[in-house]
Design an enzyme around this catalytic site. Structure first.
Site, short mmCIF file in Angstrom:
data_model
loop_
_atom_site.label_atom_id
_atom_site.label_comp_id
_atom_site.label_asym_id
_atom_site.label_seq_id
_atom_site.Cartn_x
_atom_site.Cartn_y
_atom_site.Cartn_z
N CYS A 1 -6.91 -1.02 -16.64
CA CYS A 1 -6.21 -1.11 -15.36
C CYS A 1 -5.18 -0.03 -15.52
CB CYS A 1 -5.69 -2.29 -15.05
SG CYS A 1 -4.71 -3.09 -16.14
N CYS B 1 0.69 -0.99 -0.19
CA CYS B 1 0.07 -0.05 -0.05
C CYS B 1 0.87 1.35 -0.03
CB CYS B 1 -0.75 0.05 1.11
SG CYS B 1 -2.08 -1.36 1.24
#
Length: 450
Positions: free
Chosen positions: A406, A92
Site C-alpha cells: 500500500c 478525495c
C-alpha cells in the site's frame, strides 16, 4: 563582530503575487508540478499540459507550493468533480482528473519509483486491477462535531490536513446504500439526548447486510436506545455501540458480525468467507480485494502440501484462500485481536491446514516456532513495509515471493533487498484500490534465481 547570514522570510508581496505557470507532470501525491525561477512548484488541483494561474503559499530553498486560482488552458484529462463536497472534504484529491488519466498516472508513478529506488526495471507489467470508479467503498468512518453553543451535532469527514469536520450530505465513493444513510443518521443523532457524548460513526456494507458502529463515551439511556433500535429496523441495518473500553454491544438485537466473501465465481464448496469485528481492519474496496486475492493465488500457484508463510496476515484475507487450495499455511500477524479473529475464520471455513501466530514482525524472528524453510512467501504489510522481516530470507528460502503493497516507496526499498538476495522481479501490477485519490497500491512477484 562576526555577522551571520539570516534568510529573509517569505515576503507577503512574494506570496500574494499571482503567476501564470505551465504544468508538466504530477508528483506521486497527485499535485501538479511546474517550474518558476529555477524552482519546482507543487500545485494541488493542477494537471499536466495545463496553463494555470496560481498564488504562491510557501517558498523554500529548492521548491515552492502554490494555490490554484484558475485553470487558463485545461488538460484533456480534466473533468468536473462529481461530489459537491470535493473542494472542502479531505477524502478525495483526484476527482478533477479522468479515471483513465488517474490510472495512467499511478502506473507511471509506480514504475518510476521502482526504477529509481529499487533499480527494478525488469519483469512483466501486469494489467492493472481496476473496478468501479464511484461508490466502491464498503466501509467509512465519519467524524462528529458537537457545537456547545448551537447544540448541533455535525456529521462528516475531516478537511484535508485539518481536524475540522466538514458536514456532508453524500459521498460519491461510498457504497450507495451507505451514502444514502448519511443524512438520516445526522438527523437521528441530533435527536439523541446524549449527542454531546457521541464519537465517530462507522458505516459498513457487508455480504450479510449493512452495519453501523457508533462510538459512545457514556452509556445511552433507554429513550436513546429505543430511537436507535427503531432506526435500525426502519433502515434494515445492524447498529452496535462501541464504548471507551472498545467493547461492542448490539442495539435491539444480539451483536452480528459482518461477513465478506473472498473469492468470486466459486461453487459453495469452494467459497471462502471472512467475518470480522467492527474494530478489525479490512480492505474497503470489495471488488478490488477479490481481484487482488485471485491474482495472488494465480501468481503463487499454491500446490497441495506446500508450506506457505503469510506475513502480516490480518484476519486471513490471503491465508484462508491459500489453505482452501490445499497448502499448509502459516499466518503471522502483529495485532492480537486480528489473530483471534483469523482463527475464528479458519474454523468457520473448516480449514485445518492453517496455523496463526501473533508476533512482532519487526523484532528478532530467529527463535519463532514458525521460522524455517518454506516454499513460498506472501507479504501484505502496512505502509512501513516489511524491511525487518526480509532480513530472515536466508532462513526461509522461499522460491516465490508475492508482495502486496500500500506504499510504493516501501515496496521499492524492500524490492532492493529481494534483488540483492538473488530474487528477480517477474511481475508488477497496479492495484487501483482507491479511485479518485492519489493512493497507489501494487502487487509484485519475485522468484529466486540463485
Amino acid at each position: 563582530m562576526a555577522q551571520f547570514f539570516k534568510a529573509k522570510p517569505n515576503s507577503s508581496k512574494q506570496l500574494s503575487a499571482k503567476l501564470s505557470l505551465s504544468v508538466n507532470q504530477l508528483d506521486h501525491l497527485g499535485a501538479g508540478i511546474a517550474q518558476h525561477q529555477g524552482k519546482v512548484v507543487f500545485i494541488p488541483g493542477a494537471l499536466p499540459d495545463e496553463t494555470v494561474t496560481v498564488q504562491l503559499t510557501e517558498q523554500k530553498k529548492n521548491y515552492a507550493r502554490a494555490k490554484l486560482i484558475k485553470v487558463d488552458t485545461p488538460s484533456s484529462e480534466r473533468v468536473a468533480p462529481e461530489c459537491p463536497h470535493y473542494h472542502t472534504c479531505g477524502g478525495c484529491d483526484l476527482q478533477h482528473m479522468s479515471l483513465s488519466g488517474q490510472r495512467e498516472h499511478k502506473e507511471a508513478a509506480l514504475l518510476d519509483i521502482m526504477a529509481k529506488f529499487a533499480g527494478a526495471e525488469g519483469g512483466t507489467l501486469s494489467p492493472a486491477l481496476t473496478g468501479e470508479g464511484w461508490h466502491y467503498r464498503r466501509r467509512a468512518r465519519l467524524a462528529t462535531l458537537f457545537d456547545k453553543n448551537t447544540k448541533h451535532l455535525s456529521l462528516g469527514f475531516r478537511a484535508a490536513s485539518s481536524s475540522n469536520v466538514v458536514p456532508i450530505s453524500q459521498c460519491q465513493v461510498l457504497a450507495k446504500p451507505l451514502s444514502d444513510l448519511i443524512v438520516p443518521f445526522a438527523k437521528l443523532l441530533n435527536q439523541l439526548s446524549a449527542k454531546a457524548s457521541l464519537g465517530h460513526l462507522e458505516l459498513i456494507a457487508a455480504d450479510n447486510g449493512h452495519f453501523a458502529v457508533l462510538r459512545i463515551t457514556k452509556a445511552l439511556n433507554d429513550k436513546d436506545l429505543a430511537k436507535l433500535s427503531a432506526f435500525a429496523e426502519q433502515h434494515q441495518i445492524h447498529i452496535c455501540l462501541q464504548d471507551n473500553e472498545g467493547q461492542f454491544q448490539g442495539v435491539g438485537a444480539e451483536l452480528v458480525l459482518p461477513v465478506y466473501q473472498l473469492l468470486d465465481d466459486k461453487a459453495e464448496s469452494d467459497a471462502v468467507s471472512l467475518s470480522f469485528t467492527p474494530g478489525n481492519f479490512v480492505q474497503v474496496n470489495g471488488q478490488i480485494n477479490k481481484a487482488m486475492v485471485a491474482q495472488a493465488m494465480d501468481w503463487l500457484a499454491p500446490a497441495p502440501d506446500e508450506r506457505i508463510l503469510d506475513l502480516f496476515c490480518g484476519m486471513g484475507n490471503f491465508s484462508l484462500p491459500l489453505a482452501k487450495m490445499g497448502a499448509d499455511v502459516i499466518g503471522v500477524e502483529g495485532v492480537a485481536e486480528m489473530v483471534t479473529q483469523a482463527r475464528v475464520n479458519a474454523k468457520a471455513n473448516n480449514l485445518d491446514k492453517l496455523t496463526f501466530y501473533h508476533g512482532d514482525l519487526s523484532a528478532d524472528l530467529s527463535l519463532e516456532p514458525w521460522m524455517g524453510k518454506i516454499d513460498k512467501l506472501l507479504l501484505d504489510p502496512a505502509r512501513a513495509g516489511a524491511f525487518e522481516s526480509l532480513q530472515w530470507l536466508k532462513k526461509m528460502k522461499p522460491r516465490k515471493v508475492v508482495y502486496v503493497s500500500c506504499n510504493p516507496a516501501s515496496l521499492a526499498r524492500d524490492s532492493a533487498v529481494l534483488l540483492e538476495r538473488g530474487y528477480r522481479l517477474q511481475q508488477l501490477g497496479l492495484i487501483d484500490m482507491f479511485p479518485q485519490t492519489h493512493h497507489i497500491e501494487a502487487m509484485a512477484l519475485f522468484e529466486l534465481t540463485k
